[in-house]
Structure formats: C-alpha cells, structure tokens
Write a protein that holds these residues in place. Structure first.
Motif, PDB file in Angstrom:
ATOM      1  N   ALA A 144       0.822  -1.203   0.000  1.00 48.54           N
ATOM      2  CA  ALA A 144       0.000   0.000   0.000  1.00 48.54           C
ATOM      3  C   ALA A 144       0.861   1.260   0.000  1.00 48.54           C
ATOM      4  O   ALA A 144       0.541   2.259  -0.679  1.00 48.54           O
ATOM      5  N   GLY A 145       1.983   1.209   0.751  1.00 52.49           N
ATOM      6  CA  GLY A 145       2.866   2.382   0.755  1.00 52.49           C
ATOM      7  C   GLY A 145       3.470   2.663  -0.600  1.00 52.49           C
ATOM      8  O   GLY A 145       3.516   3.828  -1.062  1.00 52.49           O
ATOM      9  N   VAL A 146       3.952   1.618  -1.282  1.00 54.99           N
ATOM     10  CA  VAL A 146       4.499   1.825  -2.632  1.00 54.99           C
ATOM     11  C   VAL A 146       3.384   2.238  -3.599  1.00 54.99           C
ATOM     12  O   VAL A 146       3.599   3.042  -4.512  1.00 54.99           O
ATOM     13  N   GLY A 147       2.168   1.695  -3.384  1.00 55.36           N
ATOM     14  CA  GLY A 147       1.054   2.081  -4.250  1.00 55.36           C
ATOM     15  C   GLY A 147       0.679   3.543  -4.101  1.00 55.36           C
ATOM     16  O   GLY A 147       0.261   4.187  -5.076  1.00 55.36           O
ATOM     17  N   LEU A 148       0.801   4.098  -2.904  1.00 55.98           N
ATOM     18  CA  LEU A 148       0.514   5.523  -2.727  1.00 55.98           C
ATOM     19  C   LEU A 148       1.482   6.388  -3.519  1.00 55.98           C
ATOM     20  O   LEU A 148       1.101   7.447  -4.042  1.00 55.98           O
ATOM     21  N   ILE A 149       2.737   5.936  -3.598  1.00 55.18           N
ATOM     22  CA  ILE A 149       3.691   6.688  -4.438  1.00 55.18           C
ATOM     23  C   ILE A 149       3.249   6.670  -5.886  1.00 55.18           C
ATOM     24  O   ILE A 149       3.314   7.672  -6.608  1.00 55.18           O
ATOM     25  N   GLY A 150       2.773   5.510  -6.363  1.00 50.80           N
ATOM     26  CA  GLY A 150       2.251   5.434  -7.725  1.00 50.80           C
ATOM     27  C   GLY A 150       1.011   6.271  -7.917  1.00 50.80           C
ATOM     28  O   GLY A 150       0.776   6.823  -9.005  1.00 50.80           O
ATOM     29  N   LEU A 151       0.176   6.407  -6.869  1.00 52.83           N
ATOM     30  CA  LEU A 151      -1.021   7.243  -6.974  1.00 52.83           C
ATOM     31  C   LEU A 151      -0.645   8.708  -7.137  1.00 52.83           C
ATOM     32  O   LEU A 151      -1.308   9.459  -7.882  1.00 52.83           O
ATOM     33  N   GLN A 152       0.419   9.135  -6.463  1.00 55.45           N
ATOM     34  CA  GLN A 152       0.885  10.506  -6.655  1.00 55.45           C
ATOM     35  C   GLN A 152       1.325  10.739  -8.093  1.00 55.45           C
ATOM     36  O   GLN A 152       1.090  11.808  -8.675  1.00 55.45           O
ATOM     37  N   THR A 153       1.950   9.732  -8.694  1.00 50.59           N
ATOM     38  CA  THR A 153       2.341   9.852 -10.105  1.00 50.59           C
ATOM     39  C   THR A 153       1.103   9.997 -10.982  1.00 50.59           C
ATOM     40  O   THR A 153       1.089  10.788 -11.944  1.00 50.59           O
ATOM     41  N   SER A 154       0.049   9.261 -10.686  1.00 54.89           N
ATOM     42  CA  SER A 154      -1.182   9.349 -11.469  1.00 54.89           C
ATOM     43  C   SER A 154      -1.797  10.732 -11.363  1.00 54.89           C
ATOM     44  O   SER A 154      -2.315  11.275 -12.342  1.00 54.89           O
ATOM     45  N   ARG A 155      -1.759  11.333 -10.200  1.00 57.93           N
ATOM     46  CA  ARG A 155      -2.310  12.675 -10.044  1.00 57.93           C
ATOM     47  C   ARG A 155      -1.458  13.722 -10.741  1.00 57.93           C
ATOM     48  O   ARG A 155      -1.980  14.719 -11.248  1.00 57.93           O
ATOM     49  N   GLN A 156      -0.134  13.505 -10.751  1.00 58.69           N
ATOM     50  CA  GLN A 156       0.736  14.451 -11.465  1.00 58.69           C
ATOM     51  C   GLN A 156       0.484  14.446 -12.963  1.00 58.69           C
ATOM     52  O   GLN A 156       0.739  15.425 -13.650  1.00 58.69           O
ATOM     53  N   LEU A 157       0.005  13.311 -13.460  1.00 59.63           N
ATOM     54  CA  LEU A 157      -0.295  13.231 -14.886  1.00 59.63           C
ATOM     55  C   LEU A 157      -1.616  13.910 -15.236  1.00 59.63           C
ATOM     56  O   LEU A 157      -1.976  13.986 -16.424  1.00 59.63           O
ATOM     57  N   SER A 158      -2.322  14.399 -14.205  1.00 59.28           N
ATOM     58  CA  SER A 158      -3.618  15.064 -14.421  1.00 59.28           C
ATOM     59  C   SER A 158      -4.579  14.121 -15.143  1.00 59.28           C
ATOM     60  O   SER A 158      -5.290  14.526 -16.090  1.00 59.28           O
ATOM     61  N   ASP A 159      -4.602  12.895 -14.686  1.00 55.29           N
ATOM     62  CA  ASP A 159      -5.529  11.930 -15.279  1.00 55.29           C
ATOM     63  C   ASP A 159      -6.951  12.287 -14.885  1.00 55.29           C
ATOM     64  O   ASP A 159      -7.201  12.875 -13.813  1.00 55.29           O
ATOM     65  N   PRO A 160      -7.909  11.919 -15.708  1.00 56.10           N
ATOM     66  CA  PRO A 160      -9.313  12.183 -15.343  1.00 56.10           C
ATOM     67  C   PRO A 160      -9.710  11.365 -14.118  1.00 56.10           C
ATOM     68  O   PRO A 160      -9.075  10.381 -13.755  1.00 56.10           O
ATOM     69  N   ASP A 161     -10.798  11.802 -13.485  1.00 58.10           N
ATOM     70  CA  ASP A 161     -11.237  11.148 -12.257  1.00 58.10           C
ATOM     71  C   ASP A 161     -11.535   9.662 -12.443  1.00 58.10           C
ATOM     72  O   ASP A 161     -11.197   8.866 -11.555  1.00 58.10           O
ATOM     73  N   PRO A 162     -12.185   9.211 -13.533  1.00 54.87           N
ATOM     74  CA  PRO A 162     -12.404   7.761 -13.680  1.00 54.87           C
ATOM     75  C   PRO A 162     -11.098   6.958 -13.682  1.00 54.87           C
ATOM     76  O   PRO A 162     -11.034   5.854 -13.132  1.00 54.87           O
ATOM     77  N   VAL A 163     -10.057   7.523 -14.264  1.00 58.35           N
ATOM     78  CA  VAL A 163      -8.761   6.813 -14.287  1.00 58.35           C
ATOM     79  C   VAL A 163      -8.167   6.746 -12.886  1.00 58.35           C
ATOM     80  O   VAL A 163      -7.627   5.717 -12.458  1.00 58.35           O
ATOM     81  N   VAL A 164      -8.289   7.831 -12.138  1.00 56.58           N
ATOM     82  CA  VAL A 164      -7.779   7.829 -10.770  1.00 56.58           C
ATOM     83  C   VAL A 164      -8.563   6.839  -9.911  1.00 56.58           C
ATOM     84  O   VAL A 164      -7.985   6.100  -9.093  1.00 56.58           O
ATOM     85  N   LEU A 165      -9.906   6.831 -10.093  1.00 57.50           N
ATOM     86  CA  LEU A 165     -10.694   5.855  -9.342  1.00 57.50           C
ATOM     87  C   LEU A 165     -10.330   4.421  -9.724  1.00 57.50           C
ATOM     88  O   LEU A 165     -10.293   3.522  -8.876  1.00 57.50           O
ATOM     89  N   PHE A 166     -10.048   4.201 -11.016  1.00 59.42           N
ATOM     90  CA  PHE A 166      -9.603   2.861 -11.446  1.00 59.42           C
ATOM     91  C   PHE A 166      -8.277   2.502 -10.793  1.00 59.42           C
ATOM     92  O   PHE A 166      -8.089   1.355 -10.346  1.00 59.42           O
ATOM     93  N   ASP A 167      -7.365   3.467 -10.710  1.00 56.94           N
ATOM     94  CA  ASP A 167      -6.080   3.184 -10.066  1.00 56.94           C
ATOM     95  C   ASP A 167      -6.262   2.826  -8.593  1.00 56.94           C
ATOM     96  O   ASP A 167      -5.642   1.885  -8.076  1.00 56.94           O
ATOM     97  N   ILE A 168      -7.125   3.569  -7.918  1.00 53.03           N
ATOM     98  CA  ILE A 168      -7.338   3.287  -6.490  1.00 53.03           C
ATOM     99  C   ILE A 168      -7.969   1.908  -6.301  1.00 53.03           C
ATOM    100  O   ILE A 168      -7.553   1.120  -5.441  1.00 53.03           O
ATOM    101  N   ALA A 169      -9.000   1.603  -7.131  1.00 49.93           N
ATOM    102  CA  ALA A 169      -9.655   0.302  -7.006  1.00 49.93           C
ATOM    103  C   ALA A 169      -8.695  -0.840  -7.326  1.00 49.93           C
ATOM    104  O   ALA A 169      -8.672  -1.875  -6.642  1.00 49.93           O
ATOM    105  N   ALA A 170      -7.883  -0.633  -8.379  1.00 50.10           N
ATOM    106  CA  ALA A 170      -6.915  -1.668  -8.740  1.00 50.10           C
ATOM    107  C   ALA A 170      -5.873  -1.863  -7.646  1.00 50.10           C
ATOM    108  O   ALA A 170      -5.457  -2.993  -7.345  1.00 50.10           O
ATOM    109  N   GLY A 171      -5.436  -0.754  -7.015  1.00 53.74           N
ATOM    110  CA  GLY A 171      -4.467  -0.880  -5.936  1.00 53.74           C
ATOM    111  C   GLY A 171      -5.031  -1.604  -4.731  1.00 53.74           C
ATOM    112  O   GLY A 171      -4.352  -2.435  -4.103  1.00 53.74           O
TER     113      GLY A 171
END
Length: 415
Positions: A57-84
C-alpha cells in the motif's frame, strides 16, 4: 511438493499443503481417502500478511501521486485506487498460487502504477518460496511490464530511461533479497534435519552400546559363576547319586560344595560391584593366560584328572585381552567336562606364537559310567563363539569319535 520448494513449512504442512478445493463440488474428482485438515494460520502468518499489505500500500501511494501528477481524469484515478486496493487484498492469497498471482499483478501494474507495490511484494514472495526457474520467469515478465508502464504512463519527474533503470534495480533487489531469505531458510532447515538425525543416531548408538554392555555382562557372569556353580552342582549330584558313599568322600564333597558356594558368592559380589561402579570394569582383576595353572590346580583339587600342556614360553607376554579369551575357553571346556562327563580324564593344550596365532584345545574322554542329569542351556559355548568372533578368531566344538568332547579355538596374536 518437496522440502526444497517449501523450506519454510513444517513436515506436517508439507503433508497437508494449503491447496484450494477443486472446481465443482467439494471433494469432487478426488481419490477416496481420509479428509486432510488444512493447517490453521498462525499469528506469525497474520502478522507477515499484514506487513506485506502495508508495504504494498505504501508503494502504491507513491504510484497514486504519479497518477495525479499526470492530471488523469477522475475515472482513471478511481480505477487506479480500485486496482491498488484489489492488488493489496490479493496478496493474502499468495501462499496458494504465488507464481500465478505475481504474473497477474505484473500485468496489472502495466496499466496502473498503484499496483506496482503489490507486484513487487508478490515477486519477493516468489523468490522466497520457489526455485530459480519460476523466479526467473516472473522477474522477466515484471521487467517487461515495468518497461511497458514507463512508456504507457511515464513519470513526468524523470525520463523513460531513468524509470527503466530504477525499475530494473528495484526488481533485482527484491529478487536478491528473496533468494537470500530462501537460502537462509534452507540452511536452517538443513541444520535442523541434521540435528534431528544426529540425535537419532546418538540414541541408536547408545542403545547398541547398552545392548553390547548387557551381552558382555551376561558373558562375564556366565564365565565367572558357571565354573563355581558347576562344581557345586556336580558334587551335590554325586551325593544324591551315591547316598551310601564313605564318610570321607561325603565330607570331601561337602567341603567342595561349601567352598564353591562361598567362591560363587564372592564372584557375584565382585560382578555386582563392577556394575555399580561408574568406571565400568573398574579395578577388577582379570584372568590371563598366566593364571591358567591356577585354574587347572583348582579343578584338580575338586577331584578331576586334568593334564596341562602349555607350550607358551612366557604366558605373561601374551596380550591381556588375548590371554583372557584363551583362559575363558579353557575354563568353559573344563566346566563342561565336569558337568557332562564326571570322572573322565581331560587335557588342556595351549600353543602358538606371535604372527601364527594362539590355539587352545580342551578335550575330555567319554564318561566312565552313568552321568547325573545336569541342566545346561549351551549359553557358555554361544558366549565363547561370540568372544572368539570379537577377537577375530575361530571357535569349534563337538564330540570326538571315542565318545568324548572337544572344545578348540584359534585366536590371532599380533606380534
């Protein structure tokens, strides 16, 4: 399933692995047999699973920050969170299918960087629990998916080349650490098995030593006591066989019986003292070939006609163990002659030299008359056979053509 593949499992867990039920009804497509209970998870298992989930989960949070830096749309961010979340939860199943889970998480990490932490933990578990070939396959797939993630969802703070190098280094560290843990567990398991085997071998050696000691004590008691008790039995049988014997003969036989009983009691006390002593043999004097003359004199005093032909120039020069074995052969031969052929003439012949060996022969003639029935089990001859075999020699016994009996032994005499 082998010990090499699962070095962390106890023997009971190897017999009852945590395999899932086959598809369909429980117990379907399974050979009939006793139902094997699945081992319960220990507190240590729960703690390790929780720790691995937190790391992922800790390493996944680092990846989530990368997803937000890419300015991904909200559905993509929600997919990342669900997948994590699903990837971290799937780590609780890694003990059942570690290789399949690691491959699935590696593919999932290509689409979302949040699952990279769970994929890294799964790769580490494969390196710990599986041999090198599955580890190599999962490692190569993880590296390829990491390269794909660097191109599909690149980190804006670093270049693609730097991301690929970082991914390769992290994967190598995870694999190396996992293989190190696996090697250590195998070493501990091997040392534990070696300790158990050494303990079992030590117990077996102790049991064999105890058995040999009992056999030695039995032989020694027979050799020491049979000589005395045979004199007692023979003269008591003679008194019973000839109740009208002259008074001097009765008195003489009674004296022999008394002396034999006294000597047997003394020998018994000596043997019991040796058994109680912590040093084994202790200071008990052992007969040698030099004391053979005293044995023959004792037999003559008991009324037996014996001739001794000792062709050894210096009996004291014979090794103690060799002389003791030869003495026991002569003692048993004379004891059997008194017991089974009373009144017969006996002869003892001893000869040999260093390098040629030592020979001992006891021969008695046929008994002159009716022989009183004296019980015997043959244990003395069996004991002499064992003594000669332990000394590396040969032992033989049997009747002669004129109705007598002979006992002979050859023993090696090292110069």
């Amino acid at each position: 399933m082998t010990r090499t593949d699962y070095p962390w499992l106890l023997p009971s867990e190897m017999l009852h692995p945590r395999d899932p039920e086959p598809a369909g009804e429980p117990g379907a497509d399974r050979a009939p047999g006793p139902v094997r209970a699945r081992p319960r998870r220990t507190v240590r298992d729960w703690a390790i699973d929780a720790l691995m989930t937190l790391v992922a989960a800790g390493v996944g949070l680092i990846g989530l920050q990368t997803s937000r830096q890419l300015s991904d749309p909200d559905p993509v961010v929600l997919f990342d969170i669900a997948a994590g979340v699903l990837a971290c939860g799937a780590l609780w199943l890694r003990r059942r299918r570690p290789v399949e889970l690691a491959l699935g998480l590696a593919v999932l990490s290509t689409l979302t960087p949040v699952a990279a932490g769970a994929s890294l933990v799964a790769l580490f578990c494969v390196a710990v629990h599986r041999p090198f070939r599955p580890v190599l396959i999962v490692g190569v797939v993880s590296l390829l998916t990491g390269i794909g993630q660097a191109y599909l969802r690149p980190d804006p703070s670093s270049s693609v080349r730097a991301a690929i190098i970082t991914t390769a280094v992290v994967l190598l560290l995870a694999v190396g650490w996992g293989m190190l843990v696996r090697s250590r567990r195998q070493l501990v398991a091997a040392l534990r098995e070696r300790a158990v085997r050494a303990e079992a071998e030590a117990a077996l050696r102790a049991e064999q030593a105890q058995r040999l000691a009992r056999e030695e004590v039995a032989r020694e008691m027979h050799d020491v006591l049979a000589h005395r008790l045979t004199l007692l039995s023979v003269h008591a049988g003679a008194l019973e066989f000839r109740p009208d014997a002259p008074a001097p003969e009765v008195a003489r036989a009674a004296g022999v019986i008394r002396d034999s009983a006294h000597d047997a009691l003394q020998d018994l006390r000596m043997i019991i003292g040796v058994l109680r002593a912590p040093g084994g043999e202790g200071d008990r004097p052992q007969p040698t070939l030099a004391t053979l003359d005293a044995l023959v004199d004792e037999v003559r005093l008991a009324g037996m006609r014996v001739t001794l032909d000792n062709r050894i120039d210096d009996p004291a020069a014979v090794p103690a163990a060799l002389g003791r074995t030869a003495y026991r052969v002569a003692q048993e031969g004379l004891t059997n002659a008194r017991k089974h052929a009373p009144g017969s003439r006996a002869s003892v012949a001893v000869g040999g030299s260093p390098g040629e060996g030592l020979t001992v022969e006891v021969r008695n003639d046929a008994p002159p008359g009716e022989v009183p029935k004296v019980p015997g089990s043959g244990q003395g001859l069996i004991g002499l056979t064992e003594r000669a075999a332990l000394a590396g020699g040969r032992f033989a016994h049997g009747p002669t053509g004129d109705g007598g009996f002979t006992v002979s032994a050859w023993l090696p005499w090292t110069p």
